[in-house]
Motif scaffolding. Structure first.
Motif, PDB file in Angstrom:
ATOM      1  N   SER A   4      -2.350  10.556 -16.891  1.00  0.00           N
ATOM      2  CA  SER A   4      -1.285  10.778 -15.914  1.00  0.00           C
ATOM      3  C   SER A   4       0.045  11.041 -16.600  1.00  0.00           C
ATOM      4  CB  SER A   4      -1.096   9.535 -15.049  1.00  0.00           C
ATOM      5  OG  SER A   4      -2.324   9.038 -14.644  1.00  0.00           O
ATOM      6  N   ARG A   5       0.885  11.780 -15.906  1.00  0.00           N
ATOM      7  CA  ARG A   5       2.243  12.014 -16.410  1.00  0.00           C
ATOM      8  C   ARG A   5       3.236  11.252 -15.523  1.00  0.00           C
ATOM      9  NH1 ARG A   5       6.193  15.483 -16.126  1.00  0.00           N
ATOM     10  NH2 ARG A   5       5.336  16.582 -14.328  1.00  0.00           N
ATOM     11  N   VAL A   6       3.110  11.467 -14.184  1.00  0.00           N
ATOM     12  CA  VAL A   6       3.996  10.766 -13.244  1.00  0.00           C
ATOM     13  C   VAL A   6       3.119  10.034 -12.211  1.00  0.00           C
ATOM     14  CG1 VAL A   6       5.942  10.971 -11.663  1.00  0.00           C
ATOM     15  CG2 VAL A   6       5.702  12.596 -13.538  1.00  0.00           C
ATOM     16  N   VAL A   7       3.280   8.718 -12.157  1.00  0.00           N
ATOM     17  CA  VAL A   7       2.378   7.884 -11.351  1.00  0.00           C
ATOM     18  C   VAL A   7       3.149   7.203 -10.217  1.00  0.00           C
ATOM     19  CG1 VAL A   7       0.773   5.925 -11.445  1.00  0.00           C
ATOM     20  CG2 VAL A   7       1.037   7.402 -13.439  1.00  0.00           C
ATOM     21  N   GLY A   8       2.575   7.216  -9.023  1.00  0.00           N
ATOM     22  CA  GLY A   8       3.106   6.433  -7.914  1.00  0.00           C
ATOM     23  C   GLY A   8       2.121   5.322  -7.592  1.00  0.00           C
ATOM     24  N   VAL A   9       2.549   4.072  -7.740  1.00  0.00           N
ATOM     25  CA  VAL A   9       1.674   2.939  -7.404  1.00  0.00           C
ATOM     26  C   VAL A   9       2.099   2.435  -6.036  1.00  0.00           C
ATOM     27  CG1 VAL A   9       0.934   0.613  -8.084  1.00  0.00           C
ATOM     28  CG2 VAL A   9       1.429   2.326  -9.841  1.00  0.00           C
ATOM     29  N   LEU A  10       1.159   2.334  -5.105  1.00  0.00           N
ATOM     30  CA  LEU A  10       1.490   1.923  -3.742  1.00  0.00           C
ATOM     31  C   LEU A  10       1.191   0.442  -3.552  1.00  0.00           C
ATOM     32  CD1 LEU A  10      -0.134   4.934  -1.833  1.00  0.00           C
ATOM     33  CD2 LEU A  10       2.087   4.806  -3.007  1.00  0.00           C
ATOM     34  N   GLY A  11       2.205  -0.362  -3.212  1.00  0.00           N
ATOM     35  CA  GLY A  11       1.995  -1.795  -2.982  1.00  0.00           C
ATOM     36  C   GLY A  11       3.011  -2.613  -3.757  1.00  0.00           C
ATOM     37  N   GLY A  12       3.091  -3.923  -3.417  1.00  0.00           N
ATOM     38  CA  GLY A  12       4.105  -4.762  -4.066  1.00  0.00           C
ATOM     39  C   GLY A  12       3.555  -6.093  -4.546  1.00  0.00           C
ATOM     40  N   GLY A  13       2.221  -6.162  -4.748  1.00  0.00           N
ATOM     41  CA  GLY A  13       1.627  -7.426  -5.202  1.00  0.00           C
ATOM     42  C   GLY A  13       1.386  -7.424  -6.703  1.00  0.00           C
ATOM     43  N   ASN A  14       0.730  -8.496  -7.185  1.00  0.00           N
ATOM     44  CA  ASN A  14       0.442  -8.597  -8.624  1.00  0.00           C
ATOM     45  C   ASN A  14      -0.459  -7.474  -9.099  1.00  0.00           C
ATOM     46  OD1 ASN A  14       1.925 -10.905  -9.248  1.00  0.00           O
ATOM     47  ND2 ASN A  14       0.355 -12.215  -8.373  1.00  0.00           N
ATOM     48  N   VAL A  15      -1.376  -7.049  -8.214  1.00  0.00           N
ATOM     49  CA  VAL A  15      -2.302  -5.981  -8.607  1.00  0.00           C
ATOM     50  C   VAL A  15      -1.508  -4.688  -8.840  1.00  0.00           C
ATOM     51  CG1 VAL A  15      -4.394  -4.738  -7.983  1.00  0.00           C
ATOM     52  CG2 VAL A  15      -4.104  -7.112  -7.248  1.00  0.00           C
TER      53      VAL A  15
ATOM     54  N   ARG B  93       7.084  -0.738   0.936  1.00  0.00           N
ATOM     55  CA  ARG B  93       7.813  -0.474   2.188  1.00  0.00           C
ATOM     56  C   ARG B  93       8.765  -1.565   2.637  1.00  0.00           C
ATOM     57  NH1 ARG B  93       3.671  -0.966   6.978  1.00  0.00           N
ATOM     58  NH2 ARG B  93       2.997  -2.977   6.250  1.00  0.00           N
ATOM     59  N   ARG B  94       8.791  -2.688   1.943  1.00  0.00           N
ATOM     60  CA  ARG B  94       9.798  -3.703   2.257  1.00  0.00           C
ATOM     61  C   ARG B  94      10.781  -3.783   1.087  1.00  0.00           C
ATOM     62  NH1 ARG B  94       4.970  -6.359   4.815  1.00  0.00           N
ATOM     63  NH2 ARG B  94       5.615  -7.055   6.886  1.00  0.00           N
ATOM     64  N   THR B  95      11.538  -4.898   0.994  1.00  0.00           N
ATOM     65  CA  THR B  95      12.490  -5.027  -0.124  1.00  0.00           C
ATOM     66  C   THR B  95      11.878  -5.939  -1.194  1.00  0.00           C
ATOM     67  OG1 THR B  95      13.599  -7.008   0.647  1.00  0.00           O
ATOM     68  CG2 THR B  95      14.412  -4.927   1.535  1.00  0.00           C
TER      69      THR B  95
ATOM     70  N   LEU C 211      12.022   1.040  -3.166  1.00  0.00           N
ATOM     71  CA  LEU C 211      11.848   0.050  -2.104  1.00  0.00           C
ATOM     72  C   LEU C 211      12.161   0.667  -0.747  1.00  0.00           C
ATOM     73  CD1 LEU C 211      13.473  -2.820  -4.135  1.00  0.00           C
ATOM     74  CD2 LEU C 211      11.039  -2.445  -3.735  1.00  0.00           C
ATOM     75  N   LEU C 212      11.652   0.005   0.308  1.00  0.00           N
ATOM     76  CA  LEU C 212      11.820   0.501   1.684  1.00  0.00           C
ATOM     77  C   LEU C 212      11.343   1.952   1.786  1.00  0.00           C
ATOM     78  CD1 LEU C 212      15.248  -1.159   2.519  1.00  0.00           C
ATOM     79  CD2 LEU C 212      13.045  -1.690   3.593  1.00  0.00           C
ATOM     80  N   GLN C 213      10.241   2.242   1.105  1.00  0.00           N
ATOM     81  CA  GLN C 213       9.661   3.588   1.158  1.00  0.00           C
ATOM     82  C   GLN C 213       8.147   3.481   1.158  1.00  0.00           C
ATOM     83  OE1 GLN C 213      11.602   6.485  -1.487  1.00  0.00           O
ATOM     84  NE2 GLN C 213      13.094   4.888  -1.905  1.00  0.00           N
ATOM     85  N   SER C 214       7.506   4.477   1.802  1.00  0.00           N
ATOM     86  CA  SER C 214       6.047   4.497   1.823  1.00  0.00           C
ATOM     87  C   SER C 214       5.586   5.934   2.042  1.00  0.00           C
ATOM     88  CB  SER C 214       5.540   3.603   2.960  1.00  0.00           C
ATOM     89  OG  SER C 214       4.153   3.501   2.901  1.00  0.00           O
ATOM     90  N   PRO C 215       4.434   6.306   1.445  1.00  0.00           N
ATOM     91  CA  PRO C 215       4.007   7.692   1.623  1.00  0.00           C
ATOM     92  C   PRO C 215       3.468   7.959   3.020  1.00  0.00           C
ATOM     93  CG  PRO C 215       2.385   6.489   0.374  1.00  0.00           C
ATOM     94  CD  PRO C 215       3.519   5.545   0.598  1.00  0.00           C
ATOM     95  N   LYS C 216       3.815   9.126   3.559  1.00  0.00           N
ATOM     96  CA  LYS C 216       3.268   9.542   4.858  1.00  0.00           C
ATOM     97  C   LYS C 216       1.990  10.329   4.602  1.00  0.00           C
ATOM     98  CE  LYS C 216       4.918  11.949   8.947  1.00  0.00           C
ATOM     99  NZ  LYS C 216       6.012  12.778   9.466  1.00  0.00           N
ATOM    100  N   ARG C 217       2.006  11.147   3.575  1.00  0.00           N
ATOM    101  CA  ARG C 217       0.805  11.861   3.146  1.00  0.00           C
ATOM    102  C   ARG C 217       0.926  12.236   1.678  1.00  0.00           C
ATOM    103  NH1 ARG C 217       1.366  17.936   4.858  1.00  0.00           N
ATOM    104  NH2 ARG C 217       3.622  18.069   4.986  1.00  0.00           N
ATOM    105  N   ILE C 218      -0.251  12.577   1.098  1.00  0.00           N
ATOM    106  CA  ILE C 218      -0.273  12.965  -0.308  1.00  0.00           C
ATOM    107  C   ILE C 218      -0.541  14.464  -0.345  1.00  0.00           C
ATOM    108  CG2 ILE C 218      -1.370  12.533  -2.561  1.00  0.00           C
ATOM    109  CD1 ILE C 218      -2.232   9.759  -1.326  1.00  0.00           C
TER     110      ILE C 218
ATOM    111  N   SER D  35      11.325   6.888   4.460  1.00  0.00           N
ATOM    112  CA  SER D  35      12.135   5.673   4.258  1.00  0.00           C
ATOM    113  C   SER D  35      11.921   4.689   5.410  1.00  0.00           C
ATOM    114  CB  SER D  35      13.619   6.035   4.193  1.00  0.00           C
ATOM    115  OG  SER D  35      13.865   6.808   3.057  1.00  0.00           O
ATOM    116  N   TYR D  36      12.131   3.429   5.117  1.00  0.00           N
ATOM    117  CA  TYR D  36      11.930   2.353   6.118  1.00  0.00           C
ATOM    118  C   TYR D  36      13.177   1.471   6.206  1.00  0.00           C
ATOM    119  CZ  TYR D  36       6.952   3.261   6.674  1.00  0.00           C
ATOM    120  OH  TYR D  36       5.758   3.825   7.003  1.00  0.00           O
ATOM    121  N   LYS D  37      13.296   0.740   7.331  1.00  0.00           N
ATOM    122  CA  LYS D  37      14.282  -0.346   7.407  1.00  0.00           C
ATOM    123  C   LYS D  37      13.543  -1.592   7.911  1.00  0.00           C
ATOM    124  CE  LYS D  37      15.628   0.969  12.030  1.00  0.00           C
ATOM    125  NZ  LYS D  37      16.596   1.491  12.945  1.00  0.00           N
ATOM    126  N   LEU D  38      14.158  -2.750   7.740  1.00  0.00           N
ATOM    127  CA  LEU D  38      13.459  -3.970   8.149  1.00  0.00           C
ATOM    128  C   LEU D  38      13.863  -4.398   9.558  1.00  0.00           C
ATOM    129  CD1 LEU D  38      13.399  -6.184   4.940  1.00  0.00           C
ATOM    130  CD2 LEU D  38      11.614  -4.714   5.862  1.00  0.00           C
ATOM    131  N   GLY D  39      12.831  -4.741  10.356  1.00  0.00           N
ATOM    132  CA  GLY D  39      13.084  -5.227  11.712  1.00  0.00           C
ATOM    133  C   GLY D  39      12.872  -6.735  11.781  1.00  0.00           C
TER     134      GLY D  39
END
Ligand code: FAD
Ligand code: SF4
Ligand code: SF4
Length: 496
Positions: free
Chosen positions: A311-322, A343-345, A368-375, A390-394
């Motif tokens: 890979s050259r440019v990687v997007g990892v989706l998620g915010g946990g230890n994994v 998608r949160r802070t 942060l506060l972002q999530s993919p809609k499609r690839i 982009s997202y905001k918190l409710g």
């Protein structure tokens, strides 16, 4: 400043001033928390070696001096296996490391592992009086780091204290899976004199500790050391054996003569986002990515039998230890840019604070506060970008965390060539599908009673297959509990 020599020199100096003095609680709490020596960030991104190097003797004794030996020891209730924390820390303060380890081993089978990977700040250390006095959980006594040190003293000495195994009972127990739940159950059942066989689907035992958690957080030699101890106790391990396929679960009891079975098969089925473009070349689950790197040693490109996506440019989706493990592995595998897209802070991120800090030091960028809609793909069906919203918190949702709300019209393209999906794991449905009468909940987790028994007579379960993706120490705790129940069952039948 994580430099080992510098930290050691500072600790030795302070030790000389304090040794032999009777310290008041306030004076103990005033001792500076000992920083963990670590590999320099620029160096470590070029290797797979462990990042945290472990305390020196002076540091461990000084850190132990910070403990107030509280009578009610609130820290103990934060430990899922209730280690007698003040007692083991007192021995460490006195430099009696073998005695200290003996106390830990009364309750925990895998201290060198838990001392490294336990989320201590939300377990034992969360309740520590020193952290409360200083109004900062990160300044609590570093219970896990002390635990790691005393366990490593035995490990480096290469002279393990083997638990005693009772004389043979003639009873046989099968264990499905060799993760922390299975290993712990196997050790405790073997100690009671029963014959124990572990069946493991992979070619190497150890579960997530071997195939998921990377070498730079948990050296595989430590897991191998524990597995060897298990073998020395007489536990048999059959690898490349998929229960449900190679042999049906019920057959282990009905045809193969096992008196009881413990299922510790974990939660190894990755979840996906179910968005457009997830089938493109270059979209991987964190599970696959990490398994290739850790278990198959694909990072050792010239000698590995398995390739890994370059890979050259990687997007990892998620915010946990994994997600942190996947992002930091991608950095080490040579990616020029690695993003963690969450998608949160940062406050809501389930990953350990230490792992997030290490990822940042290694150059991982957090979106942060972002999530993919499609690839999005190119004409060869390879990933070329993610369309990110982009997202905001409710208001807080069921999990107590504030709900992310998408901001319509905020779409933008983020060029990437690899997407690593790391949004959690479910349990593999194989055993449920191939075992009539095995009760599971709507997520496919096995339902157990208080004694870890399942809906099928003589079959017990514990760890991630019951709890959903959880932690090593919780899996270990359930392995222990199930072993006690199996031992009690077999003892009640002895003399048949
Ligand atoms: P596992 O460790 O998953 O082991 C299950 C074993 O069963 C596997 O080896 C599997 O191959 C085998 N198996 C499955 N089905 C079958 C079958 N049908 N027949 C035979 N064998 C089978 N926890 C922490 O406490 N701290 C951390 O820092 C941490 N980091 C993590 C990082 C990653 C990347 C991952 C994925 C998890 C992490 N966890 C962490 C979670 C922790 O590793 C798990 O909670 C723990 O390993 C669960 O233990 P277990 O014994 O239930 O299952
Ligand atoms: Fe803390 Fe984990 Fe050790 Fe228990 S096993 S004392 S929770 S680090
Ligand atoms: Fe020591 Fe903290 Fe436990 Fe008190 S709560 S005994 S200070 S580790």
């Amino acid at each position: 400043m994580h430099d080992l020599k510098h930290l050691d020199a500072e600790a030795k100096k302070l030790m000389m001033e304090l040794e032999g003095k009777t310290l008041k609680p306030r004076e103990r709490a005033a001792i500076p928390p000992q920083e963990m020596p670590a590999q320099d960030a620029q160096k470590r991104i070029g290797n797979m070696n462990e990042v945290a190097r472990g305390y020196t003797e002076a540091q461990v004794r000084l850190e132990s001096m910070r403990c107030l030996q509280c009578k009610n020891a609130p820290c103990i209730k934060g430990c899922p296996v209730e280690i007698d924390i003040p007692r083991f820390i007192k021995h460490a303060e006195d430099g009696k490391f073998a005695e200290s380890l003996a106390v830990i081993k009364e309750s925990s089978l895998l201290p060198a592992i838990c001392g490294r990977v336990c989320p201590q700040e939300t377990q034992c250390q969360e309740f520590c009086t020193v952290g409360k006095m200083l109004k900062d959980v990160n300044k609590a006594v570093s219970i896990g780091r002390i635990e790691r040190y005393v366990a490593d003293v035995e490990l480096h000495g290469g002279n393990p204290i083997m638990p005693e195994v009772a004389s043979p009972t003639g009873k046989r127990v099968a264990i499905v899976g060799s993760g922390p739940a299975g290993i712990t159950a196997a050790a405790d059942i073997r100690k009671a004199g029963h014959e124990v066989t572990i069946f493991e689907a992979f070619h190497k035992p150890g579960g997530v500790m071997v195939y998921g958690i990377p070498e730079f957080r948990l050296p595989k030699a430590i897991v191998e050391y524990e597995i060897n101890n298990l073998k020395q106790m007489g536990v048999e391990i059959k690898t490349n054996f998929l229960v449900g396929r190679t042999r049906k679960l019920r057959d282990l009891i009905d045809k193969d003569g096992y008196n009881a079975v413990f299922i510790g098969s974990g939660a190894g089925l990755p979840k996906f986002m179910h968005i457009e473009g997830e089938n493109l070349i270059g979209v991987l689950s964190a599970n696959e990515y990490l398994t290739r790197s850790n278990l198959m040693k694909a990072y050792n490109r010239e000698h590995a039998h398995t390739p890994i996506f370059v890979s050259r440019v990687v997007g990892v989706l998620g915010g946990g230890n994994v997600a942190m493990d996947a992002a930091r592995t991608a950095v080490r595998l040579g990616a020029e840019k690695v993003y963690v897209v969450y998608r949160r802070t940062e406050k809501e991120m389930p990953a350990r604070v230490e792992e997030v800090a290490h990822a940042k030091e290694e150059g991982v960028e957090f979106l942060l506060l972002q999530s993919p809609k499609r690839i999005l793909g190119n004409e060869k069906q390879q990933v070329r970008a993610m369309e990110v919203l982009s997202y905001k918190l409710g208001e807080p949702d069921d999990s107590g965390r504030r709900r992310p709300i998408a901001i319509e019209g905020s779409e933008r393209e983020l060029p990437v060539d690899t997407v690593i999906v790391s949004i959690g794991n479910d349990s593999n449905p194989l055993l449920e599908k191939t075992t009539e009468g095995l009760a599971t909940n709507k997520w496919g987790n096995i339902i157990i009673n208080d004694d870890c028994s399942t809906s099928i007579d003589r079959i017990y379960a514990g760890g991630d297959i019951v709890l959903g993706a959880a932690t090593v120490i919780l899996a270990m705790g359930q392995g222990r509990k199930a072993a006690a129940s199996i031992n009690a069952l077999l003892a009640s039948e002895s003399g048949d």
